[in-house]
Enzyme design. Sequence first.
Site, PDB file in Angstrom:
ATOM      1  NE  ARG A  49      -2.727   0.612   3.723  1.00  0.00           N
ATOM      2  CZ  ARG A  49      -2.160   0.603   4.446  1.00  0.00           C
ATOM      3  NH1 ARG A  49      -1.359   2.224   4.164  1.00  0.00           N
ATOM      4  NH2 ARG A  49      -2.017   0.024   6.127  1.00  0.00           N
ATOM      5  CE1 TYR A 105     -15.899  12.399 -16.055  1.00  0.00           C
ATOM      6  CE2 TYR A 105     -14.364  12.481 -13.469  1.00  0.00           C
ATOM      7  CZ  TYR A 105     -14.652  11.730 -14.449  1.00  0.00           C
ATOM      8  OH  TYR A 105     -15.500  10.561 -13.946  1.00  0.00           O
ATOM      9  CG  ASP A 177      -7.824  16.459 -15.712  1.00  0.00           C
ATOM     10  OD1 ASP A 177      -7.271  15.877 -15.905  1.00  0.00           O
ATOM     11  OD2 ASP A 177      -8.491  16.056 -14.836  1.00  0.00           O
ATOM     12  CE  LYS A 202     -11.031   8.601 -18.480  1.00  0.00           C
ATOM     13  NZ  LYS A 202     -12.220   8.153 -18.284  1.00  0.00           N
TER      14      LYS A 202
END
Length: 378
Positions: A49, A105, A177, A202
């Site tokens: 983690r 977005y 972004d 993406k």
Amino acid sequence: MNMNPETIAAQAAHQPDLATGAVAPPIYLSTTFERDPDGEYSRGFVYSRSDNPNRHSLEHLLALLEGGDSGEAVAAAFASGSAATATVFQALAPGDHVIAPDDCYHGTARLLREVFAPWGLQTTFVDMTGPENVRDAVQPNTRMIWVETPSNPLLKITDIAEMASIAQAAGALCACDNTWASPMLQRPLSLGADLVVHSTTKYLGGHEDVTGGAVVSASDSEFFRRIRLIQNIYGAVPSPFDCWLTLRGIRTLHVRMLAHCANAGKVARFLHDHPYVAPVHYPGLPDHPGHAVAAGQMADFGGMLSFQVAGGRDAAMDVAGKVRLFVRATSLGGTQSLIEHRASIEGPDSTTPDDLLRVSVGLENADDLIADLAQALG
Ligand code: PLP
């Protein structure tokens, strides 16, 4: 040695495996790592983690791609783009103020409105194509200007350098972004932004088969250390296999982006001349309002576009229903072309025009894509 981004991406910043000579990296599934007899972790890994060799490689590569090889940039990988975005907002404090774009977005706007507003973060949404709107929105508690360019779904173009300088004057951070452009087309850190966020789902992953996200910071700043803390403590991290797939996708990012841009330019020009379509939102078109700014800050205009269909919502739905090559699906940046009626995906609070179709132009032959759109538009 100074390397160009194409070289960095193609080699995925990977050396053959020391133990075996394997040219492609192994996947390290181990969740835990051996401690030295003296109590140290000299090999650098403790628990998956917190860090993992595949994630480490991905973060190193993303930092190089966005930040160049000065070695100052640092990156943190997440389980999705939305987890990366949320972590940036979470690293702010209740009472802080964010300026965000009016077109971005939908999930980012929802995060700010539905999760972070109740938590105490204030947001002003403005049209960032006019820098004066951003200057007017600055408050004494403004801590971040959040940029998304080209924006989702209207392909608005924001001048990143201008936003970074407004942020700096206000004592705030500028975060961008960069999902729709990818580091092959646009490097916000080189234009003065402090942070870059990606949905690696993406273009970076590039094959519609892995969800992920990342935050890249210009330096190992105090703010980035907070992002690292949240990444580690919350644990919204990608699996080793997710990282491996994303790394594999990035190896071909350069050539994929060339083809996405070339195809999108051709499709945009076809739509632009079509009698049933207006307007076409694609920054590569000379009459797009953001064309000059995009030409100045992007290497090319990207693979995303949207267009509005004469006849309104029903006509747009009809076109989406008639395409044969385009897949009717949300998301973007993969090899296959996708089309979607954006307003109905965003839901009842959507401000997206009802007659708008968003297209992710894939890697097919552009003439085939154009023929498909031509028959669907009738
Ligand atoms: N940022 C942009 C610009 C996006 O288009 C998306 C998703 O479409 C996201 C962030 C969220 O990414 P993810 O779906 O990986 O959470």
